[in-house]
Scaffold this active site. Structure first.
Site: not given
Length: 295
Positions: A64-65, A95, A170, A245
């Site tokens: 998912l975003p 992420t 990450k 982001k």
């Protein structure tokens, strides 16, 4: 295996295709009806909601975003936890910030569901080719369960530690990536301004101590690396808004830990300015245009 796969964007859709190719049956959910139809034609089953997708699944995967989407898809009234059976393994490959990963996993644990976080690296090309790196935060037992399935979507499956550590790996990696791309951009632009051939400069950097992935594989200067987004108008790569982001996730996590990330904060501001100029859809290596002389 019957797998629920929720979130079929630029990364999720090719990941789901690889699972279908591997012979799994997939319960699919996304808001994009076109991609659902495409994957249904390959053998997937369209579900009405995350809850519907999770019912009867032997494994649940989400991609998912952002954190808000993860919370909604997992914790909402029609979310995964409303349909998943106790004892079903689950993994979120989005992420997001480490705390959200831990919070959602804790909610899942209350229902007897072991959940991992496993963000990926490798971009859309790696997702299509099945060569992604998965950074997995999970118990040893859950990692052993997930590893064979993740290996059908990726080449490098790394157990980072307990839940949340996948996200830590990450955001630290992408913090460094954002910084290194800015550094390579500055160096290439300076060399161009001073009059050296940029192909010659790149060759020297890539055989000297300045060498890094942002230079030798993904060089931001047009024409230096034929396969890099810079050589195709900064299209088809990792969007600058996505880098922004991830830098935001890193700097916020650093704030909470009271850990300085000085270069990361500068890189975040540069990408913020790029986004505000309406360039956030370009590949993140287009940050070099912040330094180039007007053409």
């Amino acid at each position: 295996m019957n797998i629920a796969f929720i979130g079929l964007g630029n990364m999720g859709a090719p990941m789901a295709r690889n699972l279908l190719k591997a012979g799994h049956s997939l319960n699919l959910f996304d808001l994009n009806q076109a991609v659902l139809a495409e994957l249904a034609a390959l053998g997937g089953t369209i579900s009405a909601s995350p809850r519907d997708a999770a019912q009867g699944a032997a494994l649940v995967i989400t991609m998912l975003p952002a954190a808000a989407h993860v919370r909604s898809v997992w914790l909402g009234e029609d979310g995964v936890l409303a349909g998943i059976a106790a004892g079903t393994p689950a993994v979120d490959c989005s992420t997001i910030d480490p705390q959200t990963a831990r919070d959602v996993a804790a909610a899942a644990a209350k229902q007897g569901v072991a959940m991992a976080d496993a963000p990926v690296s490798g971009g859309t090309g790696g997702a299509a080719a099945g060569t992604l790196t998965f950074m997995v935060g999970a118990t040893d037992e859950l990692f052993a369960t997930l590893q064979p399935v993740l290996a059908q979507m990726g080449r490098n499956i790394v157990h980072c530690g307990e839940v949340g550590t996948g996200q830590i790996a990450k955001i630290c990696n992408n913090l460094l990536l954002g910084i290194s791309m800015v550094g390579v951009s500055e160096a290439m632009a300076l060399g161009d301004a001073l009059g050296i051939d940029t192909q010659v400069l790149a060759g020297i950097i890539n055989s000297s101590t300045g060498r890094c992935w942002s230079s030798d594989t993904y060089n931001p200067w047009p024409g230096v690396i034929e396969t890099a987004p810079a050589s195709r108008g900064y299209t088809g790569g990792f969007g600058a808004d996505l880098m922004l982001k991830d830098l935001g996730l890193a700097t916020e996590a650093a704030r909470q830990a009271r850990q300085p990330v000085i270069l990361g904060a500068v890189a975040q501001q540069l990408y913020q300015a790029m986004s505000q100029r309406g360039e956030g859809g370009q590949d993140f290596s287009a940050i070099v245009n912040s330094y180039r002389k007007p053409q």
